[in-house]
Design an enzyme around this catalytic site. Sequence first.
Site, PDB file in Angstrom:
ATOM      1  N   TYR A  15       0.812  -1.224   0.000  1.00  0.00           N
ATOM      2  CA  TYR A  15       0.000   0.000   0.000  1.00  0.00           C
ATOM      3  C   TYR A  15       0.846   1.275   0.000  1.00  0.00           C
ATOM      4  O   TYR A  15       0.301   2.361  -0.141  1.00  0.00           O
ATOM      5  CB  TYR A  15      -0.903   0.028   1.242  1.00  0.00           C
ATOM      6  CG  TYR A  15      -1.898  -1.090   1.297  1.00  0.00           C
ATOM      7  CD1 TYR A  15      -2.972  -1.137   0.418  1.00  0.00           C
ATOM      8  CD2 TYR A  15      -1.767  -2.115   2.236  1.00  0.00           C
ATOM      9  CE1 TYR A  15      -3.896  -2.172   0.467  1.00  0.00           C
ATOM     10  CE2 TYR A  15      -2.694  -3.148   2.292  1.00  0.00           C
ATOM     11  CZ  TYR A  15      -3.746  -3.172   1.409  1.00  0.00           C
ATOM     12  OH  TYR A  15      -4.668  -4.200   1.460  1.00  0.00           O
ATOM     13  N   HIS A  20      -4.628   5.841  -1.764  1.00  0.00           N
ATOM     14  CA  HIS A  20      -5.352   5.730  -0.493  1.00  0.00           C
ATOM     15  C   HIS A  20      -4.441   6.026   0.700  1.00  0.00           C
ATOM     16  O   HIS A  20      -4.933   6.303   1.790  1.00  0.00           O
ATOM     17  CB  HIS A  20      -5.928   4.313  -0.377  1.00  0.00           C
ATOM     18  CG  HIS A  20      -7.248   4.230   0.319  1.00  0.00           C
ATOM     19  ND1 HIS A  20      -8.197   5.234   0.313  1.00  0.00           N
ATOM     20  CD2 HIS A  20      -7.812   3.218   1.037  1.00  0.00           C
ATOM     21  CE1 HIS A  20      -9.258   4.843   1.000  1.00  0.00           C
ATOM     22  NE2 HIS A  20      -9.051   3.632   1.449  1.00  0.00           N
ATOM     23  N   ASN A  66     -10.316   1.062   7.395  1.00  0.00           N
ATOM     24  CA  ASN A  66     -11.715   0.929   7.790  1.00  0.00           C
ATOM     25  C   ASN A  66     -11.947   0.891   9.296  1.00  0.00           C
ATOM     26  O   ASN A  66     -13.085   0.915   9.738  1.00  0.00           O
ATOM     27  CB  ASN A  66     -12.331  -0.319   7.144  1.00  0.00           C
ATOM     28  CG  ASN A  66     -12.372  -0.208   5.637  1.00  0.00           C
ATOM     29  OD1 ASN A  66     -12.037   0.823   5.057  1.00  0.00           O
ATOM     30  ND2 ASN A  66     -12.777  -1.278   4.991  1.00  0.00           N
ATOM     31  N   ASP A  91      -7.626  10.892   1.521  1.00  0.00           N
ATOM     32  CA  ASP A  91      -7.760  10.997   0.069  1.00  0.00           C
ATOM     33  C   ASP A  91      -9.219  11.282  -0.260  1.00  0.00           C
ATOM     34  O   ASP A  91     -10.111  10.945   0.510  1.00  0.00           O
ATOM     35  CB  ASP A  91      -7.309   9.698  -0.602  1.00  0.00           C
ATOM     36  CG  ASP A  91      -8.093   8.484  -0.124  1.00  0.00           C
ATOM     37  OD1 ASP A  91      -8.020   8.176   1.082  1.00  0.00           O
ATOM     38  OD2 ASP A  91      -8.793   7.851  -0.935  1.00  0.00           O
ATOM     39  N   ASN A 112     -14.439   5.310   3.898  1.00  0.00           N
ATOM     40  CA  ASN A 112     -14.605   4.358   4.999  1.00  0.00           C
ATOM     41  C   ASN A 112     -13.821   4.734   6.251  1.00  0.00           C
ATOM     42  O   ASN A 112     -14.265   4.462   7.368  1.00  0.00           O
ATOM     43  CB  ASN A 112     -14.224   2.950   4.547  1.00  0.00           C
ATOM     44  CG  ASN A 112     -15.198   2.388   3.532  1.00  0.00           C
ATOM     45  OD1 ASN A 112     -16.350   2.801   3.466  1.00  0.00           O
ATOM     46  ND2 ASN A 112     -14.734   1.456   2.720  1.00  0.00           N
TER      47      ASN A 112
END
Length: 187
Positions: A15, A20, A66, A91, A112
């Site tokens: 990631y 994100h 989340n 973001d 989220n």
Amino acid sequence: MKYLIAGLGNIGPEYKNTRHNIGFQILDALAEASNISFSDKRYGFVAELKFKARTFILLKPTTYMNLSGRAVHYWMNKEKIDIKNLLVLVDDLALSFGTLRVRAKGGAGGHNGLENINQVLGRNDYARLRFGIGDDFHKGYQVDYVLGEWNKEEQKELPFKIDDCIDIIKSFGTIGVERTMNVYNKR
């Protein structure tokens, strides 16, 4: 005065350079520019920055996007930080790439991480800095786009936009959210 600056993202090398994870990228750049480093603490990587007689607790939650609310709530309580001194970096698909928007409060807008923070805190009256990532994807490919890496054009502009975010964070702590909005949202 203490401030909690929560940059949202996901942990793990897969990631690292994704859209994100812009919250993590901004805080990493701020830490590097300030010659401080993060420590692996409960619910997140945490660093402390002193700037103009203020203390900024920089938080990169390790709860995954989340469940960001758990980390934000824990560190607000641990450091006794009032909600008016919380700034969340996220973001935003609804803003074109590089557009920066500071808001004093608001809904999750389909994000989220913000949704979970709102749920855990039971309120949404905290500041957030939305970093526009654009919406250049075909229908059904939103997740791939958000979790995708920056393209070459975006990578060229990213350092300048991240520098602007660092200025916004410092402004938030020194002149407050309303004046920061007046200065930076007009750009």
